[in-house]
Design a protein around this motif. Structure first.
Motif, PDB file in Angstrom:
ATOM      1  N   GLY A 229      28.216  12.340  81.058  1.00 28.85           N
ATOM      2  CA  GLY A 229      26.867  13.316  80.935  1.00 28.85           C
ATOM      3  C   GLY A 229      26.235  13.044  79.794  1.00 28.85           C
ATOM      4  N   ASP A 230      25.808  14.108  78.941  1.00 30.24           N
ATOM      5  CA  ASP A 230      25.221  13.820  77.822  1.00 30.24           C
ATOM      6  C   ASP A 230      26.165  13.538  76.517  1.00 30.24           C
ATOM      7  N   ALA A 231      27.432  13.477  76.631  1.00 31.66           N
ATOM      8  CA  ALA A 231      28.377  13.389  75.462  1.00 31.66           C
ATOM      9  C   ALA A 231      28.377  11.837  74.867  1.00 31.66           C
ATOM     10  N   ARG A 232      28.454  11.731  73.616  1.00 29.28           N
ATOM     11  CA  ARG A 232      28.458  10.300  73.001  1.00 29.28           C
ATOM     12  C   ARG A 232      29.540  10.361  72.397  1.00 29.28           C
ATOM     13  N   ILE A 233      30.011   9.143  71.939  1.00 31.18           N
ATOM     14  CA  ILE A 233      30.955   9.117  70.859  1.00 31.18           C
ATOM     15  C   ILE A 233      30.843   8.075  69.596  1.00 31.18           C
ATOM     16  N   PRO A 234      29.768   8.457  69.025  1.00 30.06           N
ATOM     17  CA  PRO A 234      29.395   7.318  67.929  1.00 30.06           C
ATOM     18  C   PRO A 234      30.557   7.018  66.715  1.00 30.06           C
ATOM     19  N   ASN A 235      31.545   8.044  66.625  1.00 33.68           N
ATOM     20  CA  ASN A 235      32.305   7.995  65.736  1.00 33.68           C
ATOM     21  C   ASN A 235      33.886   7.806  66.358  1.00 33.68           C
ATOM     22  N   GLY A 236      33.855   7.442  67.756  1.00 29.46           N
ATOM     23  CA  GLY A 236      35.057   7.356  68.258  1.00 29.46           C
ATOM     24  C   GLY A 236      35.998   6.328  67.972  1.00 29.46           C
TER      25      GLY A 236
END
Length: 318
Positions: A229-236
């Motif tokens: 969806g709209d979720a992002r993980i830039p610091n994953g």
């Protein structure tokens, strides 16, 4: 913090180190043994100046926590918080990032800037094998039937270490990543896990489209972005799969994003976010009973010393 701050801190880490980050079926990090005793400590102290990144759990129960400073491993009891250094370190040129344990008492170690993979006897601390793969920053590792898979944060590749009977390591093969994979100029590939049905790999890409989870075909290296969806993980950073629940450690955001995936790992939805006052830039997660254990890397400390405080914190699973 912003992605830029994380990027600069990790670039300093990369430069400094060059000069001198599942379930029980795939790595021994989850043990369905019933509820963890509430009297067990929720904070495990590490030696001063340790600079942790990865964590894995062994029988006992205890955790192994690696060091980016000198490659040592610290073995700490989950029940008492007491621990000791396991003499596996090869010095500052051989840091330890991600690691996983197997049921045969072997640890699989990502060698960070050393560009190598290592296997270690968890009981004695003896380094069994060093496998140079020419990596730029070998970051994380997951075990699957027949292979150990390692990520490289500065190269669009995975490293597959073939495993024989009783997980005896064989040859290493470099698998190029294609499809939707986008390689940034800084830390890109990071945590790795299997899809719930075991058919493919899940890999964090901290660069593509603001930070995406990629589903990778282990046969071809073809990567496709997982629909979150709209979720992002830039610091994953590190990721942990328990059933269909995927925990994504978002280091500089000091939180863990919890997703529910479909069986194939092609799509998922954000269920909740775990935040805790004890988080100080966590980088990985391992599970025992009803708890998650996360090492605090403290990447915001620009110049760690031998006295810099580090620990592992325990939080409740969702």
């Amino acid at each position: 913090m912003t992605f830029t701050n994380r990027s600069l801190t990790r670039r300093n880490l990369f430069t400094a180190t060059a000069a001198l980050s599942a379930t029980a079926l795939v790595g021994g990090t989850a043990h369905a043994t019933g509820a963890t005793r509430h009297s067990w400590p929720t904070r495990l102290q590490l030696p001063g100046g340790w600079r942790p990144e990865g964590i894995t759990l062994g029988h006992g129960p205890h955790a192994y926590v690696g060091s980016l400073a000198h490659g040592d491993l610290y073995r700490v009891s989950l029940a008492t918080g007491r621990g000791r250094v396991v003499p596996t370190g090869l010095g500052s040129a051989h840091p330890t990032a991600g690691l996983k344990s197997d049921r045969y008492g072997r640890l699989f170690v990502s060698g960070a800037t050393s560009g190598e993979l290592r296997t270690v006897d968890a009981r004695t601390g003896e380094v069994e094998r060093i496998v140079p793969v020419g990596g730029a920053f070998v970051n994380d590792v997951i075990l699957t039937p027949g292979a150990a898979w390692f990520t490289d944060s500065f190269k669009a590749v995975l490293y597959r270490l073939e495993l024989g009977p009783r997980n005896v390591p064989g040859e290493a093969v470099t698998v190029p990543l294609g499809g939707d994979w986008e390689q940034g100029t800084d830390f890109t590939g990071n945590g790795i896990a299997r899809t719930p049905d075991g058919s493919a790999l899940l890999v964090v890409n901290a660069f593509a489209d603001g930070g995406r989870l990629m589903r990778v075909d282990p046969r071809t290296g073809l990567a496709r972005a997982v629909d979150l969806g709209d979720a992002r993980i830039p610091n994953g950073d590190g990721i942990l799969l328990l059933g269909r629940t995927l925990y994504v450690v978002q280091q500089f955001q000091n939180r863990v994003d919890v997703f529910r995936l479909n069986a194939a790992g092609t799509r998922g939805s954000l269920v909740t976010v775990i935040q805790h006052e004890g988080f100080r830039i966590p980088t990985a997660a391992a599970a025992w009973g009803d708890r998650l254990y996360l090492p605090n890397a403290r990447f915001d400390v620009a110049e760690p010393t031998a006295d810099t405080d580090y620990d592992v914190v325990a939080v409740a699973q969702i």
